[in-house]
Design a protein around this motif. Sequence first.
Motif, PDB file in Angstrom:
ATOM      1  N   GLN A 192      -2.746  -0.321   9.120  1.00 35.99           N
ATOM      2  CA  GLN A 192      -3.773  -0.086  10.135  1.00 35.99           C
ATOM      3  C   GLN A 192      -4.341   1.320  10.044  1.00 35.99           C
ATOM      4  OE1 GLN A 192      -2.594  -1.279  14.026  1.00 35.99           O
ATOM      5  NE2 GLN A 192      -4.537  -0.766  14.979  1.00 35.99           N
ATOM      6  N   ASP A 193      -3.489   2.301   9.793  1.00 35.26           N
ATOM      7  CA  ASP A 193      -3.998   3.665   9.645  1.00 35.26           C
ATOM      8  C   ASP A 193      -4.926   3.789   8.441  1.00 35.26           C
ATOM      9  OD1 ASP A 193      -2.659   4.554  11.823  1.00 35.26           O
ATOM     10  OD2 ASP A 193      -0.906   5.261  10.698  1.00 35.26           O
ATOM     11  N   ILE A 194      -4.587   3.095   7.396  1.00 31.07           N
ATOM     12  CA  ILE A 194      -5.368   3.232   6.158  1.00 31.07           C
ATOM     13  C   ILE A 194      -6.670   2.465   6.228  1.00 31.07           C
ATOM     14  CG2 ILE A 194      -5.372   2.741   3.676  1.00 31.07           C
ATOM     15  CD1 ILE A 194      -2.340   3.181   3.732  1.00 31.07           C
ATOM     16  N   PHE A 195      -6.625   1.228   6.740  1.00 30.16           N
ATOM     17  CA  PHE A 195      -7.787   0.353   6.625  1.00 30.16           C
ATOM     18  C   PHE A 195      -8.482   0.028   7.944  1.00 30.16           C
ATOM     19  CE2 PHE A 195      -4.876  -1.117   3.128  1.00 30.16           C
ATOM     20  CZ  PHE A 195      -5.570  -0.487   2.113  1.00 30.16           C
ATOM     21  N   GLY A 196      -7.838   0.273   9.060  1.00 34.59           N
ATOM     22  CA  GLY A 196      -8.450  -0.056  10.325  1.00 34.59           C
ATOM     23  C   GLY A 196      -8.078  -1.450  10.808  1.00 34.59           C
ATOM     24  N   ASN A 197      -8.525  -1.759  12.012  1.00 35.04           N
ATOM     25  CA  ASN A 197      -8.088  -2.987  12.671  1.00 35.04           C
ATOM     26  C   ASN A 197      -8.618  -4.239  11.975  1.00 35.04           C
ATOM     27  OD1 ASN A 197      -6.743  -1.511  14.605  1.00 35.04           O
ATOM     28  ND2 ASN A 197      -8.533  -1.383  15.964  1.00 35.04           N
ATOM     29  N   GLU A 198      -9.890  -4.257  11.599  1.00 41.12           N
ATOM     30  CA  GLU A 198     -10.480  -5.474  11.062  1.00 41.12           C
ATOM     31  C   GLU A 198      -9.829  -5.862   9.745  1.00 41.12           C
ATOM     32  OE1 GLU A 198     -14.878  -7.206   9.723  1.00 41.12           O
ATOM     33  OE2 GLU A 198     -14.711  -5.373  10.936  1.00 41.12           O
ATOM     34  N   ALA A 199      -9.660  -4.923   8.859  1.00 41.42           N
ATOM     35  CA  ALA A 199      -9.027  -5.229   7.577  1.00 41.42           C
ATOM     36  C   ALA A 199      -7.576  -5.619   7.774  1.00 41.42           C
ATOM     37  CB  ALA A 199      -9.128  -4.029   6.643  1.00 41.42           C
ATOM     38  N   THR A 200      -6.893  -4.957   8.715  1.00 41.72           N
ATOM     39  CA  THR A 200      -5.495  -5.289   8.986  1.00 41.72           C
ATOM     40  C   THR A 200      -5.368  -6.727   9.456  1.00 41.72           C
ATOM     41  OG1 THR A 200      -5.045  -2.983   9.572  1.00 41.72           O
ATOM     42  CG2 THR A 200      -3.468  -4.645  10.328  1.00 41.72           C
ATOM     43  N   LYS A 201      -6.299  -7.153  10.319  1.00 38.03           N
ATOM     44  CA  LYS A 201      -6.259  -8.519  10.822  1.00 38.03           C
ATOM     45  C   LYS A 201      -6.438  -9.531   9.688  1.00 38.03           C
ATOM     46  CE  LYS A 201      -8.134 -11.282  14.634  1.00 38.03           C
ATOM     47  NZ  LYS A 201      -8.141 -12.524  13.872  1.00 38.03           N
ATOM     48  N   ILE A 202      -7.344  -9.232   8.744  1.00 37.95           N
ATOM     49  CA  ILE A 202      -7.549 -10.135   7.609  1.00 37.95           C
ATOM     50  C   ILE A 202      -6.293 -10.223   6.763  1.00 37.95           C
ATOM     51  CG2 ILE A 202      -8.831 -10.427   5.450  1.00 37.95           C
ATOM     52  CD1 ILE A 202     -11.256  -9.271   6.825  1.00 37.95           C
ATOM     53  N   VAL A 203      -5.638  -9.074   6.554  1.00 43.57           N
ATOM     54  CA  VAL A 203      -4.415  -9.053   5.758  1.00 43.57           C
ATOM     55  C   VAL A 203      -3.335  -9.893   6.430  1.00 43.57           C
ATOM     56  CG1 VAL A 203      -2.531  -7.590   4.935  1.00 43.57           C
ATOM     57  CG2 VAL A 203      -4.913  -6.858   4.650  1.00 43.57           C
ATOM     58  N   GLN A 204      -3.205  -9.723   7.736  1.00 46.05           N
ATOM     59  CA  GLN A 204      -2.143 -10.429   8.448  1.00 46.05           C
ATOM     60  C   GLN A 204      -2.429 -11.924   8.580  1.00 46.05           C
ATOM     61  OE1 GLN A 204      -1.983  -8.247  12.122  1.00 46.05           O
ATOM     62  NE2 GLN A 204      -0.743  -6.564  11.234  1.00 46.05           N
ATOM     63  N   ASP A 205      -3.702 -12.282   8.819  1.00 48.08           N
ATOM     64  CA  ASP A 205      -4.032 -13.682   9.088  1.00 48.08           C
ATOM     65  C   ASP A 205      -4.294 -14.488   7.829  1.00 48.08           C
ATOM     66  OD1 ASP A 205      -3.805 -12.900  11.676  1.00 48.08           O
ATOM     67  OD2 ASP A 205      -5.975 -12.922  12.111  1.00 48.08           O
ATOM     68  N   ARG A 206      -4.926 -13.896   6.815  1.00 48.94           N
ATOM     69  CA  ARG A 206      -5.386 -14.683   5.686  1.00 48.94           C
ATOM     70  C   ARG A 206      -4.693 -14.330   4.368  1.00 48.94           C
ATOM     71  NH1 ARG A 206     -10.244 -17.087   6.889  1.00 48.94           N
ATOM     72  NH2 ARG A 206      -9.659 -18.428   5.136  1.00 48.94           N
ATOM     73  N   LEU A 207      -4.236 -13.082   4.251  1.00 47.85           N
ATOM     74  CA  LEU A 207      -3.686 -12.642   2.970  1.00 47.85           C
ATOM     75  C   LEU A 207      -2.201 -12.308   3.045  1.00 47.85           C
ATOM     76  CD1 LEU A 207      -6.586 -10.280   1.780  1.00 47.85           C
ATOM     77  CD2 LEU A 207      -6.213 -12.680   1.202  1.00 47.85           C
ATOM     78  N   ALA A 208      -1.558 -12.815   4.071  1.00 47.63           N
ATOM     79  CA  ALA A 208      -0.136 -12.487   4.236  1.00 47.63           C
ATOM     80  C   ALA A 208       0.684 -12.942   3.039  1.00 47.63           C
ATOM     81  CB  ALA A 208       0.382 -13.133   5.526  1.00 47.63           C
ATOM     82  N   LEU A 209       0.273 -14.067   2.441  1.00 45.48           N
ATOM     83  CA  LEU A 209       0.995 -14.605   1.294  1.00 45.48           C
ATOM     84  C   LEU A 209       0.977 -13.658   0.101  1.00 45.48           C
ATOM     85  CD1 LEU A 209       2.554 -17.097   0.208  1.00 45.48           C
ATOM     86  CD2 LEU A 209       0.345 -18.011  -0.546  1.00 45.48           C
ATOM     87  N   PHE A 210      -0.056 -12.817   0.025  1.00 43.78           N
ATOM     88  CA  PHE A 210      -0.223 -11.938  -1.133  1.00 43.78           C
ATOM     89  C   PHE A 210       0.037 -10.465  -0.796  1.00 43.78           C
ATOM     90  CE2 PHE A 210      -3.086 -15.558  -1.354  1.00 43.78           C
ATOM     91  CZ  PHE A 210      -2.694 -16.138  -2.539  1.00 43.78           C
ATOM     92  N   SER A 211       0.460 -10.244   0.454  1.00 39.81           N
ATOM     93  CA  SER A 211       0.640  -8.866   0.905  1.00 39.81           C
ATOM     94  C   SER A 211       1.933  -8.278   0.331  1.00 39.81           C
ATOM     95  CB  SER A 211       0.680  -8.828   2.434  1.00 39.81           C
ATOM     96  OG  SER A 211       0.949  -7.528   2.887  1.00 39.81           O
ATOM     97  N   VAL A 212       1.908  -6.960   0.067  1.00 46.28           N
ATOM     98  CA  VAL A 212       3.100  -6.227  -0.372  1.00 46.28           C
ATOM     99  C   VAL A 212       3.179  -4.962   0.466  1.00 46.28           C
ATOM    100  CG1 VAL A 212       2.989  -7.110  -2.732  1.00 46.28           C
ATOM    101  CG2 VAL A 212       1.836  -4.964  -2.167  1.00 46.28           C
TER     102      VAL A 212
END
Length: 1845
Positions: A385-405
């Motif tokens: 969240q600090d690096i990318f902000g709320n909107e990008a964080t939400k996309i990572v958590q909701d749509r890209l969680a499978l590919f997150s590291v």
Amino acid sequence: MDLEEFEVNHRGSDTTANHATSSLSIPDALKWMDGEWHTTSRRARWMDLLGDYAGTEPFIIDGHSLIQLVISDPLLALGKTGDPSFQILHAFHTLERTLDQFIKRSAVFDVVFWEENRHVTLKSGVGAFEDASRSLARKLLFNHLLKIRRVSVYVFTGLSDPKWREYQFVRKPMFALVNDGDTDQVSIDPFATQRLLFHRVFLCDLLTSGLALALLASAEFRDSKVLSFVYESKSRRADDFIPASVRSAYSTAARVLEGEAEDFALVPSPTSIDPLPTLRALAIEDVVLKVASLTRFHDARNKALLFAFLIHLTLLPHLSTQERARRLEPMKAGFKHQLASSFLPNIFHAMEVAITSLNTTIDIDVRVFIALVRFLAENNTYSVQDIFGNEATKIVQDRLALFSVPISTFSQFAVEFLPFPALASPPIENGLGLLPFSNKIFDDELAPIRSLGDDDGAGAHRIDEREEDEGIESKEGSDADEWDASSEEEETSASATKALPEVPRTGYFDDGTLFNDTRHWHNHKKPLLPKHLGGEALLANATEWQRRKKLRADQRFIQTLHDQAATLTGASGAALHQLKILPVGAASNQLPSKPQKQSYKRPASKAKQKQSKADVIHEEYLAQKAQKQINESIEWLAKGIHDLDSETSPSSLETSLSNLRRNAKFSEPFVATELGLYHLHRLFQHWILDPERESASVRDKHAVTALRTIKDILEVNYSTNDIRQCIQDVLNVLGFSAYTYTLTIASTTQEDRPLSFKFVKLVKSKTKEPLYAFMRIREHPIEWQLRVFGEYMDRSMDSQVDPRVSFKPDAWQRQVLDAIDDNKSLLVVAPTSAGKTFISYYAMEKVLRGSDEGIIVYVAPTKALVAQVAAEIYARFSKDLKGRNCWAIYTRDYRIHEPQNCQILVTVPDMLAIMMLSPPLTKVWTPRVKYIILDEIHAIGQQEGGSVWEQILLLAPCPIIGLSATVGAPEKFNTWLEAVQRAGRFQHTFVHHPHRYSHLRKFFYNIHEKPSSTFESISTYKSTGRMRYLHPIAMLAFGPRTIPSDLALEASDTLTLYQALMAHGDLPPSTLDTLDPLNFFPSDRLLQQTDVIRYDAALKACLVPMVDQFDPRNTAAPLYKVIASLEDVTLSRVPTEVINTQPERTDFKNNLIHLVCDLHAQGDLPAIFFNFDRADCEIMAQTLHHALLLKETEWRASNVEWKRKLAQYDEWLSKAKDRERAAARAAKNRVDLDGVKTETVEWQATFDPTAPLPQFSFSGEHTSRTSSTLEEELKQLAHWTSTPLKWTLSCLRRGIAVHHSGMHKRYRILVESLFRQGFIRIIFATGTLALGINAPTKTSIFCGDSPYLTALVYRQCAGRAGRRGYDLLGKVVFYGLPMDRVQRLTLSKLPSLGAGFPVTSTLVLRLFNLLEGSGYAPAAISAIQRLFRLPQVSFDSEEGKHQLLHHLRFSIDYLRRARLLDEHGRPFNLIGIASQLYYTEPSNFALVTLLRHGVVHRICAQLNVIQAKREFILLMSHLFGRRYLPGSYLKDPNMAEMIKKSASMVILPPLPDDARRVLAAHEDEILRIFTGYTLTYGSERSAELGPDTRLPLSGTRLAGTPTFRTGTRFGAWLQETALRVVVRSLFVANSGHDDRFESVSDLAKTARKGLNLNQHAIPSLAPIFAMPARTESGGLHGDKNGNQRSGHPSFKAHAHGFALNAYILDFYTHGQEQALSEANGIRRGDIWFLLQEFVLTLKTVRGVLEQLIMRKREGVDGREGSDIGEGEGEGLSDDLDSGFMDVEDPTERNGEAEDDVKGRTRAAQVGSVVGGVKPSWVAESDWRVLQVVDEATEDFDEKFQAMWA
């Protein structure tokens, strides 16, 4: 049509592929195709694709070539070896900017992709990263194209795709813009050969499909023009053109490439040819998720990279162009290799699959991705969240969680990155600071940008007019006193002795001597001003021989001019009727005010006034005299009619009537009326006796003649009761009784005098019923008039009597007269034959009557038109000016009378521009100019010379009159022209008249049908009927989207169109009823042309909706049926593939005699046959002449009567001595010779057995030219012409001529005169004859196709037919052209005029010279102020006033650094080179640079003079003989084959090393100067320019999200580390480029939006010194880029395939014309012009160098004009370039020995100086330069003259 077979393959013995059955390897097949492509390249033409070629016609841009052009950009970081970047944003910008270059020039195009042609773009098989990058880029760029609304995109599988053929049928593209594939040859990969072969075959298939090609990679965007090489389409089918063996190798190559390429189709197979639909708009996370799902990474390292890559995809919509402007992060080689070899290729593949399956697109920026990896590696402790902000964080958590590291995972990459290197210097240091400058006039103009000079204080300093600069010493004997007697004399005649500290000296021509432009360009001993204006007498030092020579030349010229004037005015054999204008007086120097129109009032009644006896006697005398004249006329008329009664044949009757009409008594109204009525009487008598009297054709013929005669009688305005009754009877019997009231008038005389003859009885006496029913027309009079009477209808447009002219002017012509009377500026646009000719002569007469000092200048585009107009002026006007001349001629080649000492100057644009920019003339001549007439003003849009027309308009000190028949979008041009004129405080009027006076009827000569009989003789020839009529509306079968405004319908066309609409148009009954001619037209009078124009408009209004929706594939459409009913039946039976194919050369030549004989049989001669190749014109004339001569020879050998006649003639010759003795005896015995028995026949005395027989000659039989007169003229022509061609004289004797600019001037004048007199009836001509030359013709024929046959040229040439006053109808015939080309031409629209950027550095320099040299004359000051205060300097430019001023200021700085100006704007010595070679910019500045740095001195100082001269010519070739070779010339096998057979080296060797170094250093300085300009302008105007966040064409905005930049750590870091640019576009900075520029081209092409840099206004020298490449075998390659003059490709650092032609050096070496044609690839018709231009340049350089070096003596003895080295009469030298030379044509001879002429000419130029002893004041090195330059010039000129001798 290439009749000289110029494109014949000259490879000679290479027959590798000649056998269709033999198999070929791919390299061998490529070798064969390269040879064919080389052959095709030989005939490529460098053209303006829009202004000169296509106009508004649609064309294709090959999508793959376009993408290849984008990806190959060396500045683009995408798919490059060693760089893992993929900067698609930069690619989008390049793509849009390229397309925008076409769109803003109003180009009409589609982007077309052929899937099978993708391999050259993809470069399949090069490497994993490159393959994947180019494939993905291709897809993304294609998708981006679909998002641009203004661009239509089509995709086809290949050229065999039925949808492609359907597209070609519907859209009718004129040509395709493609790459030629040569760029691929530099790729070192195993599949380059396969790709190039595949592409070569593809191009040949395109050519044979009927499409012309133009090269996209070499396209040059110069001002409003798009210049490139054009390859004409081939007439043969592809299967006939390419052997089966090559096809087989091609198929093999295709299979190999298909196996290497990814099978990604751009779109699924299209089902229609409609433009492709737009893409799906999906959420970014959906696309990202699809990409992620297609990847297969298993190791943690790649998974982390994948996560970062997916994140960067989601962040890109939030980033602006500023954050994305960045360099590649420094990294270790291993990490870079990992990305490029495995990770990125896999991810690119997945992305391409994803966007293809989703039918969407996505953004990508590998540099942002790598920057993100670096940021995460170095900041791995922060949260997502600090690096990318709320909107990008939400996309990572909701749509890209499978590919997150985890973010901490990225710490492993920290060691892979390297620290940033320190920048070498801040970008701002790229620019140079401005040198001090101040000028009292330019300071005011530069005031709005004064801040540029504030730092150095220069802007605040002004020169006092009487102030003397400390660093300038006074110089005695200056030329300045000739043109400046003011107090500034000392200042303007000084020389600088102190070097400018800012510009280091070089020691060569660097002494700071100020330049005085008071001498002629080629001979510094000749003053520019004539004696009456302060100069020296022209013949002051002439020898007696020279005086006699000039006198003889003057006499010959005046005689020639008189003869030409007689043919122009119809006064052959009679005296010219000149208008003698009395001198006004020296005191009157102003034009008179508008004359009041004369008004005629009936005098007051004098009935109550008592007459004196003398008055009564006088009146009685006058009455008796009048009655006597009437009685004499009655007696003459009675006798004439009695004589006419004895004429039995209609032809002899017409001849006798014509003779009577020429009698002065015909002016009596009753005589003219009775003769007209008698004509009617005899007409009906012949009709009654005609055995075919009841046929429709006979009825129409006699009825038309009768109505025409009645119209003529009505115009006389005389009638009696008998006359009225006769006309009523005629109208009654013909069926026009309803028109009796309007076609007859009541008796106009009190005495009802009876007729002199008894009129034929046509009606019954009692019932008044017609006696002859067959005479009555069978249709309604209105329909009959539309069908057959259209060309005889009244053509007037509100004509009224006007006392100012001798004819009844139309309304638009009276508007013109009013404007001239009010001294207004004028633009008149009216078609040929409308009646524009009188305008020029009315203005001339006004100036002549207004004063004795006022001047009017007539500017013509060609020298031929100059000579004709001068002859017409000579015929019209005479004014005694006491030693001065009424008129003068001034062209580049010759001068008649003194141009500065006349009232009417006839000249060409370049010469007027020279005079307007001449300092001495500006002070004393320019203020006297009252009007400038610019004929054919549309030439302002031409590729060559258009800027000169603009300069004239901008600098004109008076109102102008612009005349043209062919201005596209004239309203746009007029808006700018009006602003220019108002800036000069001149009122302006625009007159646009769209209607021709006479119609043009078009025909297609069906060459595909065999003639019904062979040609035996002209007298026995019967028409073949192959000339088929083309209805204008039938041309719509081609499928245009609009009807051209000038597609006029004749009366008969409107009738047939109405009938077709009624039968097939599917129009409402009410519309048809309105359009019914019986309802539309008045029924009580004859129809007029204005009625037909209204009807034309009404019919077209019904057609417009049909045309808008027309689909040529829909045979059921109403318009399709209408067109089909109007098409010629015979032509409709010719197969489409045949009629749309250009005929073979043999068919073209063999049918030429039939075409001409058909025209002769139908009465359609004289005719002009237009072809746009000089050699082809000559070949056609020789072909026709040979056909006549062959049949004549056969006839002479077989005809018994001819043999008997020859025998009689021989017998008569044998008795010559007997006749002489008999005559002698008779004289001795004083016996009357009539009593001496002579031969019984007399024809032998004038019989010439070698003369052409009438039945084998097209010469006019009834002309004023006798055979003896003609032979005398031909003899004179052969004597005075340096290169008489016997076949041309033989052709003239048979009435056949050739006319093009390469023919001798005397020959052309004779041809024009003979054509006007009717002796010559066939001319084969180029388009030069269409530029206003008075050559009225019945028929214009277009012979064969040509790229130069454009919409503009077509109208000019066709307009020669049916000239006003000669024919009521003109005919246009198309011969040897494909039907679809004919349709395209007739339906084409005139393109808008293009424009250049006239304010070049040379013009700025010449303006300073003008200002300083004229002593700040008011005319010079006014011209400069007008120019730089215009809101828009060019009518088609984007530069605003402030940007123009910035360009001006930095141009001044460049000129200062080049030591051409001092700090106050005073010109230095080398300005002579720069200004006098103004038309060669930037080569003129290159030569100045080389002179200043001693390169020319080094070359000339060589011990071997031969080598010195050769190297000097080499240098001059690079500067002034730059002609580019197509890339095929770079192939070693082709070169070796040509060189082996020729004396030419073909490819020009490189520049000398020292010359290249000097020019490169100078170019670096130019770049720094203009970089400083853009940096300054961009900084000062940053707020006005705004953010650079929009793509140029789609308008897509990439401004990013402000909260991301300020609210996230990564956003803030990107903002902080991004590149900061002022000039460079942020889209280009996306690839890591800052404000450091590699070249001027780089600067101009990558500048941000709003900085409208004109690359061609910057004098870049890069093309001149660019290093040529070398072939593998060591052969030289010419410069692969570059062009410093229009006519050749511009410099591109990434372009390949162009070399410089060594034609100049080759000719200097061997002097062979044939070698230049065959090896150097120059068309024979162009050789003379190219060499002549170079000769003139050499002489200019020689003259200026002589002036510079020899005038140094002034610093020694303070005197000028010493006789050292001077010969007598040197003032008579030929000054070719300046135009100041003797009357005699330079190619003529005066009967002296040739060596004598050469010796005298050379001595009169420079040889008398160089050939003598070196003067003491001249340095040895300078003297050596003069010697080498002079000898090289003379050597070249000697070869040039010998070639034509």
